[in-house]
Design a protein around this motif. Structure first.
Motif, PDB file in Angstrom:
ATOM      1  N   PRO A 110       0.822  -1.207   0.000  1.00  0.00           N
ATOM      2  CA  PRO A 110       0.000   0.000   0.000  1.00  0.00           C
ATOM      3  C   PRO A 110       0.859   1.262   0.000  1.00  0.00           C
ATOM      4  N   ARG A 111       0.301   2.309  -0.627  1.00  0.00           N
ATOM      5  CA  ARG A 111       0.974   3.617  -0.674  1.00  0.00           C
ATOM      6  C   ARG A 111       0.016   4.670  -0.161  1.00  0.00           C
ATOM      7  N   LEU A 112       0.468   5.474   0.794  1.00  0.00           N
ATOM      8  CA  LEU A 112      -0.328   6.579   1.321  1.00  0.00           C
ATOM      9  C   LEU A 112      -0.346   7.683   0.276  1.00  0.00           C
ATOM     10  N   ALA A 113      -1.529   8.004  -0.231  1.00  0.00           N
ATOM     11  CA  ALA A 113      -1.661   8.912  -1.365  1.00  0.00           C
ATOM     12  C   ALA A 113      -1.046  10.286  -1.123  1.00  0.00           C
ATOM     13  N   ASP A 114      -1.166  10.838   0.072  1.00  0.00           N
ATOM     14  CA  ASP A 114      -0.624  12.181   0.317  1.00  0.00           C
ATOM     15  C   ASP A 114       0.534  12.167   1.317  1.00  0.00           C
ATOM     16  N   ALA A 115       1.323  11.100   1.271  1.00  0.00           N
ATOM     17  CA  ALA A 115       2.517  11.026   2.121  1.00  0.00           C
ATOM     18  C   ALA A 115       3.513  12.105   1.719  1.00  0.00           C
ATOM     19  N   GLN A 116       4.378  12.454   2.629  1.00  0.00           N
ATOM     20  CA  GLN A 116       5.484  13.374   2.328  1.00  0.00           C
ATOM     21  C   GLN A 116       6.289  12.804   1.162  1.00  0.00           C
ATOM     22  N   ALA A 117       6.529  11.515   1.219  1.00  0.00           N
ATOM     23  CA  ALA A 117       7.162  10.766   0.135  1.00  0.00           C
ATOM     24  C   ALA A 117       6.800   9.302   0.343  1.00  0.00           C
ATOM     25  N   ALA A 118       6.707   8.556  -0.747  1.00  0.00           N
ATOM     26  CA  ALA A 118       6.465   7.115  -0.668  1.00  0.00           C
ATOM     27  C   ALA A 118       7.471   6.438  -1.591  1.00  0.00           C
ATOM     28  N   LEU A 119       8.276   5.565  -1.019  1.00  0.00           N
ATOM     29  CA  LEU A 119       9.335   4.896  -1.762  1.00  0.00           C
ATOM     30  C   LEU A 119       9.078   3.392  -1.735  1.00  0.00           C
ATOM     31  N   THR A 120       8.803   2.820  -2.879  1.00  0.00           N
ATOM     32  CA  THR A 120       8.570   1.383  -2.958  1.00  0.00           C
ATOM     33  C   THR A 120       9.882   0.706  -3.303  1.00  0.00           C
ATOM     34  N   CYS A 121      10.209  -0.311  -2.507  1.00  0.00           N
ATOM     35  CA  CYS A 121      11.509  -0.977  -2.611  1.00  0.00           C
ATOM     36  C   CYS A 121      11.339  -2.477  -2.827  1.00  0.00           C
ATOM     37  N   ARG A 122      12.269  -3.027  -3.574  1.00  0.00           N
ATOM     38  CA  ARG A 122      12.403  -4.476  -3.691  1.00  0.00           C
ATOM     39  C   ARG A 122      13.304  -4.918  -2.549  1.00  0.00           C
ATOM     40  N   ARG A 123      12.770  -5.781  -1.666  1.00  0.00           N
ATOM     41  CA  ARG A 123      13.548  -6.238  -0.505  1.00  0.00           C
ATOM     42  C   ARG A 123      14.625  -7.197  -0.995  1.00  0.00           C
ATOM     43  N   ILE A 124      15.871  -6.869  -0.713  1.00  0.00           N
ATOM     44  CA  ILE A 124      16.959  -7.705  -1.219  1.00  0.00           C
ATOM     45  C   ILE A 124      17.734  -8.438  -0.128  1.00  0.00           C
ATOM     46  N   ASP A 125      17.591  -7.994   1.122  1.00  0.00           N
ATOM     47  CA  ASP A 125      18.389  -8.615   2.173  1.00  0.00           C
ATOM     48  C   ASP A 125      17.822  -8.226   3.529  1.00  0.00           C
ATOM     49  N   HIS A 126      18.181  -9.006   4.539  1.00  0.00           N
ATOM     50  CA  HIS A 126      17.891  -8.601   5.910  1.00  0.00           C
ATOM     51  C   HIS A 126      18.894  -9.265   6.850  1.00  0.00           C
ATOM     52  N   HIS A 127      19.105  -8.593   7.966  1.00  0.00           N
ATOM     53  CA  HIS A 127      20.061  -9.055   8.967  1.00  0.00           C
ATOM     54  C   HIS A 127      19.439  -8.885  10.343  1.00  0.00           C
ATOM     55  N   ARG A 128      19.533  -9.905  11.171  1.00  0.00           N
ATOM     56  CA  ARG A 128      19.040  -9.815  12.543  1.00  0.00           C
ATOM     57  C   ARG A 128      20.141  -9.250  13.430  1.00  0.00           C
ATOM     58  N   PHE A 129      19.732  -8.356  14.329  1.00  0.00           N
ATOM     59  CA  PHE A 129      20.670  -7.827  15.313  1.00  0.00           C
ATOM     60  C   PHE A 129      19.885  -7.449  16.562  1.00  0.00           C
ATOM     61  N   GLY A 130      20.243  -8.035  17.679  1.00  0.00           N
ATOM     62  CA  GLY A 130      19.567  -7.716  18.937  1.00  0.00           C
ATOM     63  C   GLY A 130      18.069  -7.941  18.820  1.00  0.00           C
ATOM     64  N   THR A 131      17.297  -6.941  19.206  1.00  0.00           N
ATOM     65  CA  THR A 131      15.833  -7.047  19.219  1.00  0.00           C
ATOM     66  C   THR A 131      15.199  -6.770  17.866  1.00  0.00           C
ATOM     67  N   HIS A 132      15.993  -6.352  16.872  1.00  0.00           N
ATOM     68  CA  HIS A 132      15.450  -5.914  15.589  1.00  0.00           C
ATOM     69  C   HIS A 132      16.090  -6.650  14.412  1.00  0.00           C
ATOM     70  N   SER A 133      15.492  -6.458  13.257  1.00  0.00           N
ATOM     71  CA  SER A 133      16.106  -6.866  11.992  1.00  0.00           C
ATOM     72  C   SER A 133      16.224  -5.645  11.101  1.00  0.00           C
ATOM     73  N   ILE A 134      17.288  -5.617  10.338  1.00  0.00           N
ATOM     74  CA  ILE A 134      17.543  -4.554   9.366  1.00  0.00           C
ATOM     75  C   ILE A 134      17.153  -5.100   7.999  1.00  0.00           C
ATOM     76  N   PHE A 135      16.198  -4.450   7.345  1.00  0.00           N
ATOM     77  CA  PHE A 135      15.744  -4.860   6.018  1.00  0.00           C
ATOM     78  C   PHE A 135      16.273  -3.863   4.998  1.00  0.00           C
ATOM     79  N   ILE A 136      16.869  -4.357   3.943  1.00  0.00           N
ATOM     80  CA  ILE A 136      17.447  -3.510   2.899  1.00  0.00           C
ATOM     81  C   ILE A 136      16.620  -3.650   1.637  1.00  0.00           C
ATOM     82  N   GLY A 137      16.301  -2.510   1.039  1.00  0.00           N
ATOM     83  CA  GLY A 137      15.523  -2.510  -0.193  1.00  0.00           C
ATOM     84  C   GLY A 137      16.095  -1.576  -1.227  1.00  0.00           C
ATOM     85  N   VAL A 138      16.041  -2.007  -2.481  1.00  0.00           N
ATOM     86  CA  VAL A 138      16.433  -1.158  -3.605  1.00  0.00           C
ATOM     87  C   VAL A 138      15.180  -0.438  -4.086  1.00  0.00           C
TER      88      VAL A 138
END
Length: 162
Positions: A110-138
């Motif tokens: 989903p994309r918020l129609a009047d967002a400040q900006a909306a960036l759609t990304c292809r998820r290419i990787d993720h890494h777990r660290f501590g309590t969170h995961s880092i998701f990387i998108g192009v």
């Protein structure tokens, strides 16, 4: 998990409350159903290729589906959208989240129609660290609102930049 010093953890939280962060709603589509979460842990990663990273708490309901989706959208909120940030942070308001103002389909995030900006990304990787995961998108597509007035989160409260 780490056995962090509780005093250090408390001081870290206090220090992070002093860092102003832009507020975002990260959205995905899972089996035709939209999902989203309010997040401040988002950052540009690279200009070539244009890419972002987002951090999601591993205890969040959206974490496991985020590991499997092909795309996600970072909806950067405008200063007049604090209500949207609060709605996506409140599990009890789950049914209301995509009721209005969203471009929702069964295949794309989903994309918020009047967002400040909306960036759609292809998820290419993720890494777990501590309590969170880092998701990387192009970044594959971008929509931008003309006015530059992002919603920020500072010291436990939403506000805008003057």
């Amino acid at each position: 998990m780490h056995d962090s010093d509780p005093a250090l953890v408390d001081d870290f939280r206090a220090a992070m409350r002093r860092v102003a962060s832009t507020v975002n709603v990260i959205s995905i589509c899972v089996d035709g159903e939209p999902m989203g979460i309010t997040a401040t842990a988002m950052s540009s990663l690279s200009v070539d290729p244009p890419s972002l990273l987002v951090c999601i708490n591993r205890a969040a309901a959206m974490h496991a589906p985020m590991e499997d989706v092909t795309h996600f959208t970072v909806n950067v909120l405008h200063r007049d959208q604090a209500g949207i940030a609060q709605m996506f942070a409140d599990r009890e308001k789950h049914a209301l989240r995509f009721a209005s103002g969203w471009e929702v389909c069964t295949t794309n995030p989903p994309r918020l129609a009047d967002a400040q900006a909306a960036l759609t990304c292809r998820r290419i990787d993720h890494h777990r660290f501590g309590t969170h995961s880092i998701f990387i998108g192009v970044v594959e597509s971008i929509a931008i609102r003309d006015e530059v007035a992002p919603l920020v989160y500072l010291d436990g409260d939403y506000g805008g930049v003057s």
